[in-house]
Write a protein that holds these residues in place. Sequence first.
Motif, short mmCIF file in Angstrom:
data_model
loop_
_atom_site.label_atom_id
_atom_site.label_comp_id
_atom_site.label_asym_id
_atom_site.label_seq_id
_atom_site.Cartn_x
_atom_site.Cartn_y
_atom_site.Cartn_z
N ILE A 1 -14.38 -0.66 0.87
CA ILE A 1 -13.02 0.38 -0.08
C ILE A 1 -12.06 0.30 0.76
CG2 ILE A 1 -13.28 2.54 -0.42
CD1 ILE A 1 -15.93 2.50 -1.21
N VAL A 2 -10.90 -0.23 0.11
CA VAL A 2 -10.18 0.13 1.64
C VAL A 2 -9.21 0.97 0.63
CG1 VAL A 2 -7.48 -1.76 1.48
CG2 VAL A 2 -9.76 -3.12 1.24
N GLN A 3 -9.03 1.82 2.32
CA GLN A 3 -7.51 2.73 1.97
C GLN A 3 -6.24 2.10 2.77
OE1 GLN A 3 -9.56 6.27 2.98
NE2 GLN A 3 -7.90 6.92 4.20
N ASN A 4 -5.70 2.06 1.29
CA ASN A 4 -4.38 1.12 1.94
C ASN A 4 -2.94 1.94 1.88
OD1 ASN A 4 -2.24 -0.46 2.01
ND2 ASN A 4 -2.19 -1.21 -0.35
N ALA A 5 -4.06 2.88 3.27
CA ALA A 5 -2.10 3.64 3.84
C ALA A 5 -1.03 3.33 4.35
CB ALA A 5 -2.26 4.54 4.43
N PHE A 6 -0.40 1.78 3.83
CA PHE A 6 0.62 1.39 3.93
C PHE A 6 1.20 1.93 3.21
CE2 PHE A 6 -1.12 -3.54 5.93
CZ PHE A 6 -0.85 -3.08 6.93
N SER A 7 3.26 2.12 3.55
CA SER A 7 3.57 1.68 2.58
C SER A 7 4.26 1.71 1.30
CB SER A 7 5.04 2.97 3.44
OG SER A 7 6.12 3.16 2.23
N TYR A 8 3.76 2.28 0.03
CA TYR A 8 3.87 1.37 -1.52
C TYR A 8 5.99 1.28 -2.19
CZ TYR A 8 -0.87 1.30 -2.49
OH TYR A 8 -2.35 0.95 -3.12
N GLY A 9 5.80 0.73 -3.33
CA GLY A 9 7.11 0.72 -3.25
C GLY A 9 7.91 -0.49 -2.96
N LEU A 10 9.32 0.46 -2.54
CA LEU A 10 9.67 -0.95 -1.95
C LEU A 10 9.72 -1.55 -0.89
CD1 LEU A 10 13.49 1.34 -2.44
CD2 LEU A 10 12.66 -0.84 -4.18
N TRP A 11 9.33 -0.46 0.18
CA TRP A 11 8.35 -1.51 1.22
C TRP A 11 7.68 -2.81 0.76
CZ3 TRP A 11 4.72 -0.97 5.49
CH2 TRP A 11 4.68 -1.60 6.49
N GLY B 1 -9.86 -2.15 10.11
CA GLY B 1 -8.90 -1.61 9.94
C GLY B 1 -8.13 -3.15 10.87
N CYS B 2 -6.43 -2.88 9.67
CA CYS B 2 -5.47 -3.94 10.24
C CYS B 2 -4.14 -2.96 10.31
CB CYS B 2 -5.83 -5.13 8.95
SG CYS B 2 -4.60 -6.80 9.67
N PHE B 3 -3.63 -3.34 11.55
CA PHE B 3 -2.53 -2.70 11.59
C PHE B 3 -0.92 -3.05 11.47
CE2 PHE B 3 -6.66 -0.02 12.53
CZ PHE B 3 -6.50 0.54 11.81
N GLY B 4 0.07 -3.12 11.09
CA GLY B 4 1.25 -3.89 11.15
C GLY B 4 2.59 -2.36 10.78
N GLY B 5 3.68 -3.24 10.52
CA GLY B 5 4.71 -2.95 10.53
C GLY B 5 5.08 -2.55 11.87
N GLU B 6 4.52 -2.25 12.81
CA GLU B 6 5.48 -3.24 13.98
C GLU B 6 4.45 -3.17 14.69
OE1 GLU B 6 5.28 1.69 15.09
OE2 GLU B 6 3.36 1.99 14.79
N GLY B 7 4.39 -3.58 15.79
CA GLY B 7 3.58 -4.34 17.11
C GLY B 7 2.41 -2.94 17.96
N GLY B 8 1.26 -3.74 18.67
CA GLY B 8 0.54 -2.59 19.10
C GLY B 8 -0.53 -2.84 19.08
N LEU C 1 -5.98 0.44 6.49
CA LEU C 1 -4.27 -0.20 6.17
C LEU C 1 -2.93 0.26 6.52
CD1 LEU C 1 -4.99 -3.16 2.84
CD2 LEU C 1 -5.77 -2.98 5.85
N CYS C 2 -2.39 0.50 7.68
CA CYS C 2 -1.63 1.17 7.94
C CYS C 2 -0.40 0.52 9.31
CB CYS C 2 -1.72 2.46 7.96
SG CYS C 2 -2.91 2.98 9.70
N THR C 3 0.44 1.31 9.86
CA THR C 3 0.52 1.11 10.98
C THR C 3 -0.27 0.85 11.86
OG1 THR C 3 1.94 3.46 11.49
CG2 THR C 3 3.28 1.42 9.94
N PRO C 4 0.08 1.07 13.06
CA PRO C 4 -0.78 1.17 14.68
C PRO C 4 -0.34 2.86 14.83
CG PRO C 4 -0.39 -0.36 14.99
CD PRO C 4 0.51 -0.59 13.49
N VAL D 1 -9.66 -0.05 -4.58
CA VAL D 1 -8.70 0.75 -3.43
C VAL D 1 -8.55 1.90 -3.67
CG1 VAL D 1 -6.11 0.01 -3.09
CG2 VAL D 1 -7.63 -1.89 -4.17
N VAL D 2 -8.05 2.44 -2.76
CA VAL D 2 -8.04 3.85 -2.73
C VAL D 2 -6.10 3.63 -2.16
CG1 VAL D 2 -7.70 6.25 -1.86
CG2 VAL D 2 -9.64 4.43 -1.59
N PRO D 3 -5.10 3.67 -3.16
CA PRO D 3 -3.69 2.88 -3.00
C PRO D 3 -3.04 4.39 -2.43
CG PRO D 3 -4.30 3.63 -5.02
CD PRO D 3 -5.88 3.78 -4.75
N ILE D 4 -3.08 5.60 -1.57
CA ILE D 4 -2.71 5.84 -0.99
C ILE D 4 -1.53 6.38 -0.52
CG2 ILE D 4 -3.94 6.32 1.04
CD1 ILE D 4 -4.89 9.61 1.17
N GLY D 5 -1.33 5.64 0.03
CA GLY D 5 0.00 5.24 0.85
C GLY D 5 -0.06 5.57 1.86
N ALA D 6 1.16 5.83 3.43
CA ALA D 6 1.60 6.00 3.69
C ALA D 6 2.37 7.58 3.79
CB ALA D 6 2.39 5.87 4.96
#
Length: 440
Positions: free
Chosen positions: A137-147, A216-223, A188-191, A164-169
């Motif tokens: 069950i993937v909770q996708n808290a990466f921002s959706y849309g243009l990103w 969890g896997c975390f991107g969009g910025e380092g950390g 999945l989201c930013t750290p 998928v849980v397409p919740i966004g950030a």
Amino acid sequence: MEVRKYFEPETETMDRSDVEKLQMERLQWQLKRCYEESPFYQERFKKAGIKPEDVRSLEEVVHIPPVTKQELREEQLAHPPFGRYTLAACKDWGELHPSTGTTGVPVNTIWSHRDVKAIASWTARTMWNFGVRPGDIVQNAFSYGLWIAGMSTHYASQQLRCFVVPIGAAMTERQIDYLLNPGSTVLLCTPSYALHIAERLAKRGVSPNDIPLRRGCFGGEGGAEVPATREKIEKGLGIDAFDYYGLTEIGPTISSECEEKAGLHWVEDHILIEVINPDTKERCQPREVGVLVMTHLTKEALPMIRYWTNDLASLTTEKCACGRTHARSIGGILGRADDMVIYKGAKFYPIQVEKVVRSFTELSDEFRIELTTDDRRGTDICTIVVEQLEERGDVELLASHLKKGLKEELLVTPEVNIKPLGSLERTTFKAKRIVDNRKR
Ligand SMILES: [Zn+2]
């Protein structure tokens, strides 16, 4: 029982010589079409006195001048809508994704329908890399849309037959609701957002042991590869945490850590990765830190030939303990070349400050690097602003310990300002670490 170790075993474990042979074939195809079909690239090649057939080895691409974001911006303004490096016909355009650029006009990029397929497939590979499997069950808290990352991980989760849980950030309380029910197993989201979710989870009195989340896997910025940050995320959410990386101009989710947590594995069959010394513009030695420069080997719509990312990392082609042969960047992305702080002659990056701040259990995960001007002397003042978790204990002593830790890492002593918890703004997207209030 699932025993498959790799998503695409033939590709991921091929001999280095075969990886490079494949890259060379694809590079020649890409250079040829860019030269023949794109006036933008043809002009650049001619100016540098180079033709596609002059590039006879992967090393020889260094003779092609790198492309910067500013050049792309100027090209798109001069030749709207997307510049003269748009090689796919309108009928083949699939999706538009602008850069998140906080300065100036955003640079647009296009994925053709074929590119969307390739991106979904390499993202399925990079997700498999850190252990996502069918049924997760993937909770996708990466921002959706243009990103870019929200879309790519959504497509890949479907390809992997995940729920998928397409919740966004957004909606942190709802994030926690879904961690409890249906009980997401992958986040999945930013750290920074992962730390924020962990903070709120604790506030709601939910123990990490009471949620089924396992990785969890975390991107969009380092950390995620900063040891103290990784530990905080892992403890706060009760998971294994991995690093993820991508960028608009090249593509989303193009590298992730494997279960060995031994650096970012690149999808080298799609992208040629170079690490370049920013001063000499020559290729760095293995494991030497420089700027990542990337070339699309398979991208159809808006291919990049030697895109200057400004992101700092090193590279190694040593085989990973996981058995994969594609090159890795150990320690992940080490900062932005333009995020470098120069203070009293020393040079440092926000990721180094993060390493120190997050090693203090008395402090929260938030911090800012504030640059101001000393009115009397006209010199710069650099202050590290942090938050104290509990307002007890000796603040003076804490400040002096923090200064000492910072000096060891940065080789210079900044000022420190310890504020109460909650003083610094939290972010669901990329955290802004440097606040520059200097008088020019
Ligand atoms: Zn590995």
